[in-house]
Design a protein around this motif. Structure first.
Motif, PDB file in Angstrom:
ATOM      1  N   GLY A 104       0.710  -1.187   0.076  1.00 23.44           N
ATOM      2  CA  GLY A 104       0.058   0.046  -0.040  1.00 23.44           C
ATOM      3  C   GLY A 104       0.919   1.267  -0.208  1.00 23.44           C
ATOM      4  O   GLY A 104       0.348   2.347   0.042  1.00 23.44           O
ATOM      5  N   ASP A 108       1.120  -2.978  -4.289  1.00 22.47           N
ATOM      6  CA  ASP A 108       0.079  -4.170  -3.615  1.00 22.47           C
ATOM      7  C   ASP A 108       0.372  -5.386  -3.763  1.00 22.47           C
ATOM      8  O   ASP A 108       1.438  -5.696  -4.627  1.00 22.47           O
ATOM      9  N   THR A 148       0.522   0.126  -6.571  1.00 23.68           N
ATOM     10  CA  THR A 148      -0.466   0.393  -5.635  1.00 23.68           C
ATOM     11  C   THR A 148      -1.872   1.001  -5.756  1.00 23.68           C
ATOM     12  O   THR A 148      -1.608   2.038  -6.715  1.00 23.68           O
ATOM     13  N   CYS A 180      -3.236  -4.519   0.636  1.00 26.71           N
ATOM     14  CA  CYS A 180      -2.887  -3.160   0.204  1.00 26.71           C
ATOM     15  C   CYS A 180      -2.455  -2.164   1.338  1.00 26.71           C
ATOM     16  O   CYS A 180      -1.760  -2.650   2.122  1.00 26.71           O
TER      17      CYS A 180
END
Length: 237
Positions: A104, A108, A148, A180
């Motif tokens: 995140g 991700d 992300t 995430c």
């Protein structure tokens, strides 16, 4: 460029069986350092994690539910860094530690059952879709690293994946997990109990794809695997 070339050479050696049990993520100290520094150089924030110790976990927590799979510090999100000097210091002072990467921030991770991951990977590559770094978690998971989603304006457009922080819920989520903001995954070459481990299939020298470009293939594969399993074990048996 030199680091990328050296990383690719190491990955080829590991696939050909060089070193000790590379299939489970084990590596020599030099190879381990190179792999983790390559991940940091690719922008993956790292933090030290526990490692298997005897029949349990180095954290010494009685009955640790995720031995070798969790960060050492509760402040792992603050500690996570790409600074090579700090990562090298951890490597030298904690030679047995596994490492996590905080998701995140720069990337991700789409985390799926291994069988579904293999099916999706074949479909994606046949369609010419670019996949990024991919890691295997022996024996049962596969990790797809993606760009992300960051912090969308609409908070409903993201959700924190706290499954690693709450291991008692893992069995309730056998399919896709989207790591995430607020989550983490283990980085290769991490070792797990019973000779399990985390190893790169495709390394961090690859670019990070948009997660949505992989999502349909991964969710379809997860549904297919779940369907096959439900047929093999019908309710009531």
């Amino acid at each position: 460029m030199e680091r990328k070339s050296r990383f690719s050479q190491w990955l080829r050696r590991s696939r050909s069986g060089a070193g000790r049990d590379t299939g489970t993520g084990a590596a020599s100290a030099a190879d381990r350092e190179e792999l983790l520094l390559a991940a940091a150089a690719a922008g993956f924030p790292l933090a030290p994690a526990a490692h298997p110790s005897g029949y349990g976990c180095s954290c010494e927590r009685i009955g640790c539910p995720t031995p070798g799979r969790h960060p050492v510090s509760f402040a792992w999100q603050t500690l996570a860094t790409t600074d090579t000097e700090q990562v090298t210091k951890w490597l030298r002072t904690q030679p047995e530690a596994n490492f996590v990467t905080a998701t995140g921030i720069a990337h991700d991770v789409l985390d799926v059952p291994a069988e579904a991951g293999r099916m999706a990977l074949e479909r994606l590559e046949s369609a010419g879709v670019e996949v990024g770094p991919v890691a295997t978690v022996t024996p049962d998971r596969m990790l797809f690293f993606t760009a992300t989603r960051g912090t969308p304006d609409d908070e409903d457009e993201w959700w924190p994946c706290e499954l690693d922080c709450h291991p008692e819920t893992l069995d309730e989520h056998p399919g896709l997990r989207w790591h995430c903001r607020g989550s983490y995954v283990l980085l290769p070459p991490s070792l797990l109990p019973s000779e399990g481990g985390v190893a790169w299939l495709y390394g961090p020298e690859r670019g990070l794809p948009d997660p949505l470009s992989l999502l349909e293939a991964l969710t379809d594969a997860c549904a297919q695997v779940e369907h096959h399993e439900s047929e093999a074990w019908p309710i009531g048996r």
